[in-house]
Design an enzyme around this catalytic site. Structure first.
Site, PDB file in Angstrom:
ATOM      1  N   GLY A 199      17.953 123.062  -1.319  1.00 51.97           N
ATOM      2  CA  GLY A 199      19.281 122.984  -0.701  1.00 51.97           C
ATOM      3  C   GLY A 199      19.391 123.649   0.661  1.00 51.97           C
ATOM      4  CB  SER A 200      16.987 124.933   3.170  1.00 53.24           C
ATOM      5  OG  SER A 200      16.188 123.815   3.449  1.00 53.24           O
ATOM      6  CG  ASN A 201      17.814 119.799   5.145  1.00 59.47           C
ATOM      7  OD1 ASN A 201      17.874 119.703   6.374  1.00 59.47           O
ATOM      8  ND2 ASN A 201      16.667 119.804   4.483  1.00 59.47           N
ATOM      9  CG  MET A 236      13.495 115.557  -5.277  1.00 61.92           C
ATOM     10  SD  MET A 236      12.758 115.054  -3.724  1.00 61.92           S
ATOM     11  CE  MET A 236      11.085 114.782  -4.275  1.00 61.92           C
ATOM     12  NE  ARG A 237      17.848 108.092 -11.239  1.00 60.06           N
ATOM     13  CZ  ARG A 237      17.478 108.123 -12.518  1.00 60.06           C
ATOM     14  NH1 ARG A 237      17.025 109.208 -13.063  1.00 60.06           N
ATOM     15  NH2 ARG A 237      17.592 107.025 -13.249  1.00 60.06           N
ATOM     16  CG  ASN A 271      16.650 110.457   2.919  1.00 58.65           C
ATOM     17  OD1 ASN A 271      16.931 111.542   2.397  1.00 58.65           O
ATOM     18  ND2 ASN A 271      15.419 109.976   2.913  1.00 58.65           N
ATOM     19  CG  HIS A 311      10.853 110.934   5.082  1.00 60.33           C
ATOM     20  ND1 HIS A 311      10.699 111.042   3.709  1.00 60.33           N
ATOM     21  CD2 HIS A 311       9.610 110.709   5.585  1.00 60.33           C
ATOM     22  CE1 HIS A 311       9.422 110.866   3.401  1.00 60.33           C
ATOM     23  NE2 HIS A 311       8.747 110.666   4.518  1.00 60.33           N
TER      24      HIS A 311
HETATM   25  C1  GRF Z   1      13.494 118.228   3.195  1.00 62.03           C
HETATM   26  O1  GRF Z   1      12.238 118.511   3.721  1.00 62.03           O
HETATM   27  C2  GRF Z   1      13.866 116.793   3.453  1.00 62.03           C
HETATM   28  O2  GRF Z   1      13.290 116.273   4.607  1.00 62.03           O
HETATM   29  C3  GRF Z   1      13.306 116.081   2.253  1.00 62.03           C
HETATM   30  O3  GRF Z   1      13.492 116.973   1.188  1.00 62.03           O
HETATM   31  C4  GRF Z   1      13.488 118.307   1.685  1.00 62.03           C
HETATM   32  C5  GRF Z   1      14.714 118.991   1.131  1.00 62.03           C
HETATM   33  O4  GRF Z   1      14.712 120.373   1.409  1.00 62.03           O
HETATM   34  N1  GRF Z   1      13.968 114.805   2.058  1.00 62.03           N
HETATM   35  P1  GRF Z   1      15.972 121.263   1.017  1.00 62.03           P
HETATM   36  O5  GRF Z   1      16.221 121.065  -0.478  1.00 62.03           O
HETATM   37  O6  GRF Z   1      17.134 120.810   1.836  1.00 62.03           O
HETATM   38  O7  GRF Z   1      15.583 122.677   1.319  1.00 62.03           O
END
Ligand code: GRF
Length: 187
Positions: free
Chosen positions: A12-14, A86-87, A103, A105
């Site tokens: 969840g860092s994003n 992740m799905r 999304n 990536h």
């Molecule tokens: C990120 O590297 C994103 O590019 C990929 O999954 C990762 C999620 O990281 N799709 P976080 O859970 O947001 O830390």
């Protein structure tokens, strides 16, 4: 008013980067009841809809989780932001919310799409340039139209760990930037 939904399965860092940039998140949806994103969301007072994907699929069949997710999306959502979800989304879901799902990536798509180890795969391939891509979600995984990209050059002293760290740091400003622009109708 904009309604942003974040879907995440892990750290969840994003999500945190998005909130820290002042983007109001209406809710977080996760298919993993142990995901750290839940703690992050609770800390900042964002409601969480959590399902146990594995348990649900086992009990009710494979469409179960997608139905739960779909029912958790408000009809007037502005943007569905996948942040480490992740799905693979069902074709029904993607069609229903087309032009609203984005999304991020950790590669320069179309290179190293479609998997969960994009950074490691690029590293093992000997890439000299890495990167991140924000894109629209279509049925085909990691193949939707590109919204924005950033390249990250590998230096001689970089390691897989240092490149991974740089990529995540870049994600944390590229994704909120892209979301802000989309919400303001600038992209
Ligand atoms: C990120 O590297 C994103 O590019 C990929 O999954 C990762 C999620 O990281 N799709 P976080 O859970 O947001 O830390």
């Amino acid at each position: 008013m904009n309604k942003v939904v974040v879907m995440a399965s892990g750290e969840g860092s994003n999500f945190s980067a998005i909130v820290d940039r002042g983007i109001e998140v209406d809710r977080v949806i996760t298919d993993n009841p142990n995901a750290n994103v839940i703690k992050r969301a609770e800390k900042v007072g964002v409601p969480v809809f959590a399902f146990d994907r594995k348990e649900g699929d086992r009990k009710y069949g494979s469409g179960w989780c997608d139905r739960m997710v779909d029912e958790s999306i408000p009809e007037d959502v502005s943007l569905i932001v996948l942040a480490g979800y992740m799905r693979i989304l069902s074709p029904y879901f993607v069609k229903k919310w087309v032009d609203k799902i984005i999304n991020i990536h950790p590669s320069l798509l179309p290179a190293f799409g479609g998997g969960c180890h994009a950074i490691k795969d690029a590293w093992e391939h000997g890439c000299k340039v890495f990167g991140v891509t924000v894109h629209w979600v279509i049925e085909e995984v990691d193949a939707g139209p590109i919204i924005t990209q950033r390249a990250i050059h590998k230096f001689d002293d970089d390691t897989l760990e240092s490149i991974t760290d740089k990529i995540h740091r870049v994600e944390h400003y590229v994704y909120p930037d892209a979301i802000k622009k989309l919400l303001q109708g600038e992209t």
